[in-house]
Motif scaffolding. Sequence first.
Motif, PDB file in Angstrom:
ATOM      1  N   TYR A   5       0.881  -1.388  -0.064  1.00 47.38           N
ATOM      2  CA  TYR A   5      -0.169  -0.258  -0.080  1.00 47.38           C
ATOM      3  C   TYR A   5       0.717   1.010   0.038  1.00 47.38           C
ATOM      4  O   TYR A   5       1.749   1.246   0.909  1.00 47.38           O
ATOM      5  CB  TYR A   5      -0.891  -0.037   1.602  1.00 47.38           C
ATOM      6  CG  TYR A   5      -1.951   1.360   1.568  1.00 47.38           C
ATOM      7  CD1 TYR A   5      -3.582   1.519   0.390  1.00 47.38           C
ATOM      8  CD2 TYR A   5      -1.111   2.512   2.315  1.00 47.38           C
ATOM      9  CE1 TYR A   5      -3.899   2.699   0.538  1.00 47.38           C
ATOM     10  CE2 TYR A   5      -2.125   3.583   1.669  1.00 47.38           C
ATOM     11  CZ  TYR A   5      -2.866   3.783   1.836  1.00 47.38           C
ATOM     12  OH  TYR A   5      -3.636   5.062   1.315  1.00 47.38           O
ATOM     13  N   PRO A   6       0.694   1.701  -0.773  1.00 48.28           N
ATOM     14  CA  PRO A   6      -0.061   1.918  -1.642  1.00 48.28           C
ATOM     15  C   PRO A   6       0.383   1.228  -3.132  1.00 48.28           C
ATOM     16  O   PRO A   6       1.360   0.710  -3.270  1.00 48.28           O
ATOM     17  CB  PRO A   6      -0.403   3.380  -2.153  1.00 48.28           C
ATOM     18  CG  PRO A   6       0.551   3.517  -2.388  1.00 48.28           C
ATOM     19  CD  PRO A   6       0.876   3.484  -0.513  1.00 48.28           C
ATOM     20  N   TYR A  10      -1.362   4.154  -9.313  1.00 51.91           N
ATOM     21  CA  TYR A  10      -2.613   4.323  -8.037  1.00 51.91           C
ATOM     22  C   TYR A  10      -3.272   5.584  -8.789  1.00 51.91           C
ATOM     23  O   TYR A  10      -2.974   6.778  -8.750  1.00 51.91           O
ATOM     24  CB  TYR A  10      -1.643   4.823  -7.170  1.00 51.91           C
ATOM     25  CG  TYR A  10      -2.279   5.863  -6.025  1.00 51.91           C
ATOM     26  CD1 TYR A  10      -3.806   5.652  -5.939  1.00 51.91           C
ATOM     27  CD2 TYR A  10      -1.572   6.730  -4.895  1.00 51.91           C
ATOM     28  CE1 TYR A  10      -3.987   6.389  -4.863  1.00 51.91           C
ATOM     29  CE2 TYR A  10      -1.959   6.583  -3.792  1.00 51.91           C
ATOM     30  CZ  TYR A  10      -3.395   7.128  -3.798  1.00 51.91           C
ATOM     31  OH  TYR A  10      -4.344   7.716  -3.511  1.00 51.91           O
ATOM     32  N   THR A  29      -5.168  -0.111  -5.757  1.00 52.18           N
ATOM     33  CA  THR A  29      -5.406   0.997  -4.972  1.00 52.18           C
ATOM     34  C   THR A  29      -6.073   2.577  -6.049  1.00 52.18           C
ATOM     35  O   THR A  29      -5.147   2.864  -7.182  1.00 52.18           O
ATOM     36  CB  THR A  29      -4.051   1.461  -4.708  1.00 52.18           C
ATOM     37  OG1 THR A  29      -3.521   0.817  -3.642  1.00 52.18           O
ATOM     38  CG2 THR A  29      -4.360   3.001  -3.644  1.00 52.18           C
ATOM     39  N   GLN A  31      -7.640   6.344  -5.400  1.00 47.01           N
ATOM     40  CA  GLN A  31      -7.988   7.684  -5.045  1.00 47.01           C
ATOM     41  C   GLN A  31      -9.282   8.084  -5.969  1.00 47.01           C
ATOM     42  O   GLN A  31      -9.302   8.282  -6.960  1.00 47.01           O
ATOM     43  CB  GLN A  31      -7.128   8.537  -4.897  1.00 47.01           C
ATOM     44  CG  GLN A  31      -7.349   9.937  -3.500  1.00 47.01           C
ATOM     45  CD  GLN A  31      -6.135  10.360  -3.702  1.00 47.01           C
ATOM     46  OE1 GLN A  31      -6.466  12.261  -3.899  1.00 47.01           O
ATOM     47  NE2 GLN A  31      -4.537  10.270  -3.480  1.00 47.01           N
ATOM     48  N   ARG A  59      -9.159  -1.123  -3.039  1.00 44.21           N
ATOM     49  CA  ARG A  59      -9.213   0.439  -1.452  1.00 44.21           C
ATOM     50  C   ARG A  59      -9.373   1.179  -2.301  1.00 44.21           C
ATOM     51  O   ARG A  59      -8.352   2.062  -3.199  1.00 44.21           O
ATOM     52  CB  ARG A  59      -7.821  -0.405  -1.251  1.00 44.21           C
ATOM     53  CG  ARG A  59      -7.259  -1.747  -0.299  1.00 44.21           C
ATOM     54  CD  ARG A  59      -5.922  -1.569   0.262  1.00 44.21           C
ATOM     55  NE  ARG A  59      -4.930  -1.367  -0.662  1.00 44.21           N
ATOM     56  CZ  ARG A  59      -3.129  -2.134  -0.739  1.00 44.21           C
ATOM     57  NH1 ARG A  59      -3.643  -2.530   1.004  1.00 44.21           N
ATOM     58  NH2 ARG A  59      -3.268  -2.177  -1.498  1.00 44.21           N
ATOM     59  N   VAL A  61      -9.129   5.303  -1.653  1.00 47.59           N
ATOM     60  CA  VAL A  61      -8.253   6.069  -0.552  1.00 47.59           C
ATOM     61  C   VAL A  61      -9.342   7.650  -1.065  1.00 47.59           C
ATOM     62  O   VAL A  61      -9.311   8.050  -2.294  1.00 47.59           O
ATOM     63  CB  VAL A  61      -7.235   6.723  -0.922  1.00 47.59           C
ATOM     64  CG1 VAL A  61      -6.275   7.863  -0.376  1.00 47.59           C
ATOM     65  CG2 VAL A  61      -6.042   5.660  -1.452  1.00 47.59           C
ATOM     66  N   ASN A  63      -9.948  11.328  -0.594  1.00 48.89           N
ATOM     67  CA  ASN A  63      -9.496  12.690  -0.909  1.00 48.89           C
ATOM     68  C   ASN A  63     -10.373  13.565  -0.200  1.00 48.89           C
ATOM     69  O   ASN A  63     -11.314  13.945  -0.221  1.00 48.89           O
ATOM     70  CB  ASN A  63      -9.583  13.068  -2.135  1.00 48.89           C
ATOM     71  CG  ASN A  63      -7.896  14.321  -2.497  1.00 48.89           C
ATOM     72  OD1 ASN A  63      -9.066  15.327  -2.020  1.00 48.89           O
ATOM     73  ND2 ASN A  63      -6.855  14.414  -2.219  1.00 48.89           N
ATOM     74  N   HIS A  76      -8.685   4.417   4.508  1.00 45.04           N
ATOM     75  CA  HIS A  76      -7.376   4.961   3.243  1.00 45.04           C
ATOM     76  C   HIS A  76      -8.421   6.360   3.533  1.00 45.04           C
ATOM     77  O   HIS A  76      -8.807   6.399   2.286  1.00 45.04           O
ATOM     78  CB  HIS A  76      -7.163   4.735   2.864  1.00 45.04           C
ATOM     79  CG  HIS A  76      -6.288   2.813   2.244  1.00 45.04           C
ATOM     80  ND1 HIS A  76      -5.501   2.890   3.100  1.00 45.04           N
ATOM     81  CD2 HIS A  76      -7.400   2.082   2.140  1.00 45.04           C
ATOM     82  CE1 HIS A  76      -5.854   0.612   3.377  1.00 45.04           C
ATOM     83  NE2 HIS A  76      -7.230   0.500   2.426  1.00 45.04           N
ATOM     84  N   HIS A  78      -6.140  11.039   1.409  1.00 48.62           N
ATOM     85  CA  HIS A  78      -5.227  11.985   1.305  1.00 48.62           C
ATOM     86  C   HIS A  78      -5.369  13.071   1.987  1.00 48.62           C
ATOM     87  O   HIS A  78      -7.033  13.336   1.382  1.00 48.62           O
ATOM     88  CB  HIS A  78      -5.264  11.133  -0.198  1.00 48.62           C
ATOM     89  CG  HIS A  78      -3.725  11.976  -1.068  1.00 48.62           C
ATOM     90  ND1 HIS A  78      -2.792  11.232  -0.316  1.00 48.62           N
ATOM     91  CD2 HIS A  78      -3.837  13.640  -0.843  1.00 48.62           C
ATOM     92  CE1 HIS A  78      -1.740  12.644  -0.966  1.00 48.62           C
ATOM     93  NE2 HIS A  78      -2.586  13.539  -0.997  1.00 48.62           N
ATOM     94  N   THR A  98      -5.267   4.981   7.024  1.00 54.61           N
ATOM     95  CA  THR A  98      -4.033   5.195   6.123  1.00 54.61           C
ATOM     96  C   THR A  98      -3.824   7.031   6.259  1.00 54.61           C
ATOM     97  O   THR A  98      -5.168   7.285   6.450  1.00 54.61           O
ATOM     98  CB  THR A  98      -3.405   4.834   5.452  1.00 54.61           C
ATOM     99  OG1 THR A  98      -4.324   4.717   4.511  1.00 54.61           O
ATOM    100  CG2 THR A  98      -3.583   3.117   5.847  1.00 54.61           C
TER     101      THR A  98
END
Length: 202
Positions: A5-6, A10, A29, A31, A59, A61, A63, A76, A78, A98
């Motif tokens: 990860y990541p 990505y 991964t 986002q 997964r 992520v 933002n 997750h 960011h 994360t």
Amino acid sequence: MAQRYPDRFYPVVDTLDWVRRLAALGVGTVQLRAKDLGPEAALAIVRDALAITRGTPTRVVVNDYWEAAIAAGAEHVHLGQEDLAEADVAAIRKAGLTLGLSTHDHEELETALRHDPDYVALGPIYPTTLKAMRFAPQGLARIGEWKRRLGRIPLVAIGGITLERGPGVFAAGADTIAVVSDVTQHPDPDARVRAWLDLARS
């Protein structure tokens, strides 16, 4: 062996349709970067993205919308530097998420490292037409500099990176390449994603 990860590839996308498409292609991964949403809309899109990827290796992520990420049970998040300044990092950590952080200069890197991030993103590596950037292109040498500083913390390179530039970016020291327009604006996104996945496995 635990999934990294990541992932080395990505993609960053802004709609649920893209999340669904990338999950179907086996991307590990993704986002979700959907801008300018209110709290209710942010929570809804995060919940929907998690529902789309449930039972898949993908997964999500989240933002920016860290509160929605916590409320929806995401794993997750960011944050950019502006978002980081306003976020409750203790709450993010308490919820078990994360934390990936964007950086563009040495001062931002110092700020990021104070928060013990799970990865650090550096950009833009190349000129990008996607959005107006306050920062000049970083170039490949900066990737090596950042990686030496980060040590075991994964380094994500982002900004103007195409499939053709990918091998050089990895060779410069990036652990992961984040991609936006090279997928979303490509005439054959599915084929482009498969090519990126092949590169990431090579």
